[in-house]
Structures are given as C-alpha cells and as structure tokens.
Design a protein around this motif. Structure first.
Motif, mmCIF file in Angstrom:
data_model
loop_
_atom_site.group_PDB
_atom_site.id
_atom_site.type_symbol
_atom_site.label_atom_id
_atom_site.label_comp_id
_atom_site.label_asym_id
_atom_site.label_seq_id
_atom_site.Cartn_x
_atom_site.Cartn_y
_atom_site.Cartn_z
ATOM 1 N N ASP A 226 5.518 -10.866 5.043
ATOM 2 C CA ASP A 226 4.986 -9.553 6.360
ATOM 3 C C ASP A 226 5.094 -8.324 5.552
ATOM 4 O O ASP A 226 6.004 -8.031 4.535
ATOM 5 N N VAL A 227 4.073 -7.446 5.981
ATOM 6 C CA VAL A 227 4.046 -5.907 5.571
ATOM 7 C C VAL A 227 4.269 -5.239 6.935
ATOM 8 O O VAL A 227 3.665 -5.467 7.934
ATOM 9 N N LEU A 228 5.467 -4.336 6.858
ATOM 10 C CA LEU A 228 5.882 -3.465 7.926
ATOM 11 C C LEU A 228 5.496 -2.301 8.072
ATOM 12 O O LEU A 228 5.840 -1.564 9.142
ATOM 13 N N VAL A 229 4.701 -1.613 7.172
ATOM 14 C CA VAL A 229 4.071 -0.559 7.244
ATOM 15 C C VAL A 229 2.570 -0.205 6.878
ATOM 16 O O VAL A 229 1.924 -1.209 6.681
ATOM 17 N N ALA B 31 -0.593 4.790 0.701
ATOM 18 C CA ALA B 31 -1.428 3.568 0.433
ATOM 19 C C ALA B 31 -0.815 2.387 0.657
ATOM 20 O O ALA B 31 0.398 2.274 0.298
ATOM 21 N N LYS B 32 -1.452 1.399 1.442
ATOM 22 C CA LYS B 32 -0.928 0.243 1.470
ATOM 23 C C LYS B 32 -1.826 -0.753 0.708
ATOM 24 O O LYS B 32 -2.846 -1.097 0.693
ATOM 25 N N GLY C 119 2.289 -4.012 -6.377
ATOM 26 C CA GLY C 119 3.085 -3.197 -5.407
ATOM 27 C C GLY C 119 2.565 -3.261 -4.047
ATOM 28 O O GLY C 119 1.364 -4.037 -3.687
ATOM 29 N N VAL C 120 3.362 -3.292 -3.125
ATOM 30 C CA VAL C 120 3.167 -3.287 -1.659
ATOM 31 C C VAL C 120 2.667 -1.929 -1.074
ATOM 32 O O VAL C 120 1.705 -2.006 -0.306
ATOM 33 N N ALA C 121 3.507 -1.043 -1.410
ATOM 34 C CA ALA C 121 2.892 0.479 -0.785
ATOM 35 C C ALA C 121 3.197 1.736 -1.610
ATOM 36 O O ALA C 121 4.217 1.441 -2.578
ATOM 37 N N THR C 122 2.305 2.616 -1.632
ATOM 38 C CA THR C 122 2.529 3.878 -2.229
ATOM 39 C C THR C 122 3.430 4.886 -1.366
ATOM 40 O O THR C 122 2.853 5.179 -0.476
ATOM 41 N N LEU C 123 4.604 5.338 -2.006
ATOM 42 C CA LEU C 123 5.172 5.970 -1.083
ATOM 43 C C LEU C 123 5.528 7.564 -1.855
ATOM 44 O O LEU C 123 5.702 7.664 -3.177
ATOM 45 N N VAL C 124 5.328 8.496 -1.320
ATOM 46 C CA VAL C 124 5.593 9.798 -1.394
ATOM 47 C C VAL C 124 6.627 10.837 -0.589
ATOM 48 O O VAL C 124 6.655 10.618 0.699
#
Length: 336
Positions: A107-110, A229-230, A251-256
C-alpha cells in the motif's frame, strides 16, 4: 403726334430714380457675408480651444535657487552593486524515501502534494512471512520460559530430596550413596536451568530482531515536508540496492523540506570580491517577475568551477512563501 410722343416717353427709363432692386440685393449679400464670418469664427473658437497664457516669471523668481523651495524628504532607495546572478531554487533537505529491505509494496498512503510529518507512514510492504517468523520465535520464547519454570520446580524438589538424604545419612539411617545421587541431581538441574535461561534470552533477542524486521516493512517519513513525486505503485517490488527498471523501484516517494529552500547562483570569480556573507540580496523569480523577495547571502562555497570560472553562492530567503517551489529559475541582485 402728341399722344404717340406721350406713350414713347412713358416707356423711357428715368436715370434720376434710385435703384431699389439693386439696393435690396446689396444689403442681402452684406448680411450673408456677416453671418458667414460669424459662423466661421464660432467654429474656430469651438474646435481650437484657447490656451491659458503662461504666468509671467519675474526675473527675481527666475534667479531664485530651487533648493529654497520646500519639498518632502524621502529616504534614498537601496542601491544595487550592479552585480546580477542567475540560478535555481533548491532544497537543502530532499530525499527519495525507501525501505531498508526488499519487498513487495502492499500500500502507498501518499500522493504528490501531500504534506507529511516526521515519522508518518508513507507506504507498507508485504510482511506476511516476517510475521509468520515472528510468531514462530515468540512461540520458542514461550517454550523456553515454560521449560525454565519446569526446571525450577524440579530443582526445588531435588534440593528437598538431597536435604532429606543428607539428614538420614547424618543419623546413619540412610546410605551415603543417596546423598551423592541427590546432590548430583541438584547440580544437573541447576545446569539445565541456567541453559534454559540462556535459551530464553536468545529467544527474546531473536523476537526483538524479528519485530524490527517487521517494522522495516513500514516506510516512514524521515522529516517533515511535502511529497513532490510518487515513485512506486502497489504491487511493485521495492529494493534499495536495485538499479531500478521493470517493477523494481528504489524509492517510494521524493520528500522535500520546504523550510530549507534557498537559491544557488554562480558568480563569476572575477566578481566574487563584491559578494560577502550576510549581504542583502533581492531575489526575483522568473514565474513572478514583479515580486521582489528579500534575501541575504547565506554562504560562499569555498571552491571554484575551473570549467566555467565561477563560484557558487548560497542565498537564503528572509521570508517563506508557498509560491516558492524547488527548481524555479531565479535572478539575484546584490545590494550595496
């Protein structure tokens, strides 16, 4: 002859009689001329507005200096140093979040644009096998605990038997061999109990390790920020050591972290002497050219790019705004 002469005389023109018709025609022409002149003058006055005469300036007033006249004092505007540099908005804290193990994404929650807090769950991996192994280790821990209890009870009973054998032998009622046998039983149970306790400690450590492995199937945000980014979808394989491709993601997502946004510009090394840490700067984004953003020089990177003969300068914003986004093009104007 008299009548015929009278008739001819009546048909002759009397030159002494005033010309009435000629007089009336002249007055009419003069009147029309006057009216035409008046209409023409009115039209000229209507279409050509008269200009007010400029006030006369006396020689004394003309020679008076302008400084003696009262004026409102305004502070001088900030002057630029004439140095302008171009660059891009970058984030000091940016990460592509992944898991520490390889697994299938459950599951991806974002989504893109989601604001997350530190420690918030971003995605879940399939942990079915890890939980099965955890249950097995937990059962082994419970068995080790039960064995310790059993051995402890046996040891208590063996010590009572050894004590009775010693008493009987002391009163010469029982054989000395019973004393040795019961004491040997006690020593054996003590050793078994120590081994069981060691086994339980090992099982407990393995349970903790497996619980940590189960937790590693949960991908959490390392810091507060916004997802830009997802990078993965449900069902794909996530592997931090993979080079990517197919259904394998790194990776799952890019966080800034939006609080860490700043501008990186390249300054010609021949002009770097005009830049100093803490210097006031005016930043302008290409997306909002009329928006002047106050900023300052955060740091000058102590190295030069020999291929471009430039030195990188970091510029920090004095105020934060949601309109400032990573990778935006910007111009920086250095102030004196």
């Amino acid at each position: 002859m008299t009548d015929r002469s009278a008739q001819l005389h009546s048909l002759s023109i009397d030159r002494d009689e005033p010309e009435v018709r000629s007089g009336v025609s002249l007055v009419t022409v003069l009147g029309l001329l006057v009216v035409t002149i008046a209409v023409t003058a009115a039209l000229m006055w209507f279409f050509v507005a008269p200009q007010a005469p400029a006030p006369a300036t006396s020689p004394v007033a003309a020679n008076t200096p302008a400084a003696v006249q009262p004026a409102t004092e305004t502070p001088p505007p900030a002057r630029t140093s004439g140095l302008v540099a171009s660059g891009y908005v970058v984030a000091r804290r940016q990460a592509t979040v992944s898991a520490e193990i390889t697994g299938r994404i459950r599951d991806v929650l974002v989504e893109e644009g989601t604001r997350v807090e530190e420690g918030q769950v971003l995605a879940l991996l399939d942990d079915t096998r890890a939980r099965i192994q955890l249950d097995l280790l937990q059962s082994q821990l419970n068995a080790a605990t039960a064995r310790i209890r059993s051995l402890a009870a046996q040891l208590t009973e063996a010590r009572l038997v050894a004590s009775r054998a010693s008493d009987l032998a002391a009163r010469d009622i029982g054989p000395q061999a019973n004393v040795s046998a019961t004491q040997s039983q006690v020593d054996s149970l003590v050793a078994q109990l120590a081994a069981a306790r060691a086994d339980r400690e090992a099982a407990a450590v393995m349970v903790v390790s497996q619980q940590d492995l189960v937790d590693r199937h949960i991908v959490r945000a390392p810091f507060a920020g916004i997802v830009i980014a997802k990078n993965a979808q449900i069902g794909e394989i996530l592997s931090p050591s993979s080079a990517g491709g197919g259904f394998t993601r790194t990776g799952v997502a890019t966080l800034v972290d939006m609080e860490s946004l700043e501008i990186e510009v390249d300054v010609n090394e021949g002009q770097i002497g005009r830049v100093s840490p803490g210097q006031r700067v005016e930043a302008r984004l290409d997306a909002y050219p009329d928006w002047r953003i106050p900023a300052h020089v955060e740091a000058i990177i102590p190295t030069a790019d020999r291929s471009r003969a430039t030195i990188q300068v970091r510029v920090a914003f004095d105020e934060r705004d949601n309109r400032i986004l990573p990778d935006m093009a910007a111009r920086v104007i250095f102030m004196e």
